[in-house]
Design a protein around this motif. Structure first.
Motif, PDB file in Angstrom:
ATOM      1  N   UNK A 102       0.804  -1.218   0.000  1.00 42.71           N
ATOM      2  CA  UNK A 102       0.000   0.000   0.000  1.00 42.71           C
ATOM      3  C   UNK A 102       0.841   1.274   0.000  1.00 42.71           C
ATOM      4  N   UNK A 103       2.152   1.132   0.145  1.00 41.71           N
ATOM      5  CA  UNK A 103       3.027   2.310   0.176  1.00 41.71           C
ATOM      6  C   UNK A 103       3.173   2.856  -1.239  1.00 41.71           C
ATOM      7  N   UNK A 104       2.868   4.118  -1.405  1.00 42.98           N
ATOM      8  CA  UNK A 104       2.995   4.751  -2.717  1.00 42.98           C
ATOM      9  C   UNK A 104       4.459   4.798  -3.140  1.00 42.98           C
ATOM     10  N   UNK A 105       4.724   4.581  -4.414  1.00 40.73           N
ATOM     11  CA  UNK A 105       6.096   4.606  -4.915  1.00 40.73           C
ATOM     12  C   UNK A 105       6.778   5.934  -4.614  1.00 40.73           C
ATOM     13  N   UNK A 106       6.026   7.007  -4.663  1.00 43.87           N
ATOM     14  CA  UNK A 106       6.603   8.319  -4.387  1.00 43.87           C
ATOM     15  C   UNK A 106       7.103   8.424  -2.951  1.00 43.87           C
ATOM     16  N   UNK A 107       6.425   7.751  -2.028  1.00 39.37           N
ATOM     17  CA  UNK A 107       6.845   7.750  -0.625  1.00 39.37           C
ATOM     18  C   UNK A 107       8.160   6.992  -0.483  1.00 39.37           C
ATOM     19  N   UNK A 108       8.244   5.840  -1.153  1.00 37.08           N
ATOM     20  CA  UNK A 108       9.484   5.065  -1.135  1.00 37.08           C
ATOM     21  C   UNK A 108      10.638   5.904  -1.683  1.00 37.08           C
ATOM     22  N   UNK A 109      10.424   6.519  -2.840  1.00 36.26           N
ATOM     23  CA  UNK A 109      11.486   7.288  -3.475  1.00 36.26           C
ATOM     24  C   UNK A 109      11.888   8.494  -2.633  1.00 36.26           C
TER      25      UNK A 109
END
Length: 252
Positions: A102-109
């Motif tokens: 559920x973690x948005x890719x933008x949050x990871x990046x």
């Protein structure tokens, strides 16, 4: 006798709050010239003022560690005052706890950009400066989440594992150049960042976080600052490539 850092020029990122603030105040009280850098310049200026008002020496610098140009400007401004002896890479972010899918890719990046790439940029600049001076110390603020699994904060954990990897690899590379590189790895500490996480949890979740270690409490920023100050001192002169864990016994 406390570990002395008298007359050392110490640059700390994320120095406007939490562990960074506590470390800056302690180092200033022990005689260091402290460069308090933060993306929130007003907070950095407030910390520097507190140090100066208490009889120490400090100044504030603006920086977004995710921007290599700003990192370069920060180092240039600090080096103009006097050679930098110690760099503490403390600036970092986290993310709301949730299952990895559920973690948005933008949050990871973003976590990688600030926590890992930001440390990379600052380490590169610090190493270039210290090689020219013939000595130096780098202290990276990582996390127990960089040493073990951290369910629901996978992006944060991945970035902190990367910080540990940079710490160990660079420590071996530069050991013969009189540059020492270590990390501190706190667990949950009572900082604005952790309080922000707790605010998103129900009472059960809060109790699990607070009771996650055998001491059954959150760490204090000042407790981590004490370890940082020791690493800044020459009392830790035979120590490099290590991860100092402050976790209330969590990993024991």
């Amino acid at each position: 006798m406390s570990a002395t850092v008298s007359n050392k020029h110490i640059l700390i990122t994320g120095g406007g709050s939490g562990i960074g603030k506590a470390s800056a105040l302690l180092l200033g009280a022990r005689g260091a010239l402290v460069a308090v850098a933060d993306c929130q310049l007003a907070q950095a200026e407030d910390v520097a003022t507190q140090i100066n008002d208490a009889g120490g020496r400090a100044y504030a610098l603006p920086v977004d560690v995710a921007d290599p140009a700003q990192v370069s400007t920060m180092f240039s401004a600090a080096a103009e005052r006097q050679p930098i002896d110690v760099v503490i890479n403390n600036a970092g972010i986290d993310h709301a706890p949730m299952p990895m899918h559920q973690v948005d890719d933008a949050v990871f990046l973003k976590n990688v950009e600030v926590n890992l790439a930001g440390t990379w940029y600052c380490m590169k600049a610090a190493l270039a400066h210290m090689l020219n001076n013939g000595h130096g110390q780098i202290i990276n603020v990582a996390s127990v989440a960089g040493l073990r699994s951290a369910p629901t904060v996978s992006a944060y954990s991945a970035s902190k594992h990367g910080v540990i990897g940079l710490t160990r690899s660079a420590a071996v590379e530069y050991a013969r150049m009189n540059i020492r590189i270590n990390a501190v790895c706190p667990s949950f500490v009572d900082t604005p960042m952790v309080q922000g996480v707790l605010a998103q949890m129900d009472e059960r979740g809060k109790k699990q976080i607070v009771g996650a270690n055998p001491m059954k409490r959150l760490g204090k920023p000042e407790e981590v600052a004490g370890a940082v100050a020791w690493l800044c001192s020459d009392e830790s002169s035979f120590m490099t490539g290590q991860s100092v864990v402050l976790d209330g016994g969590m990993l024991a």
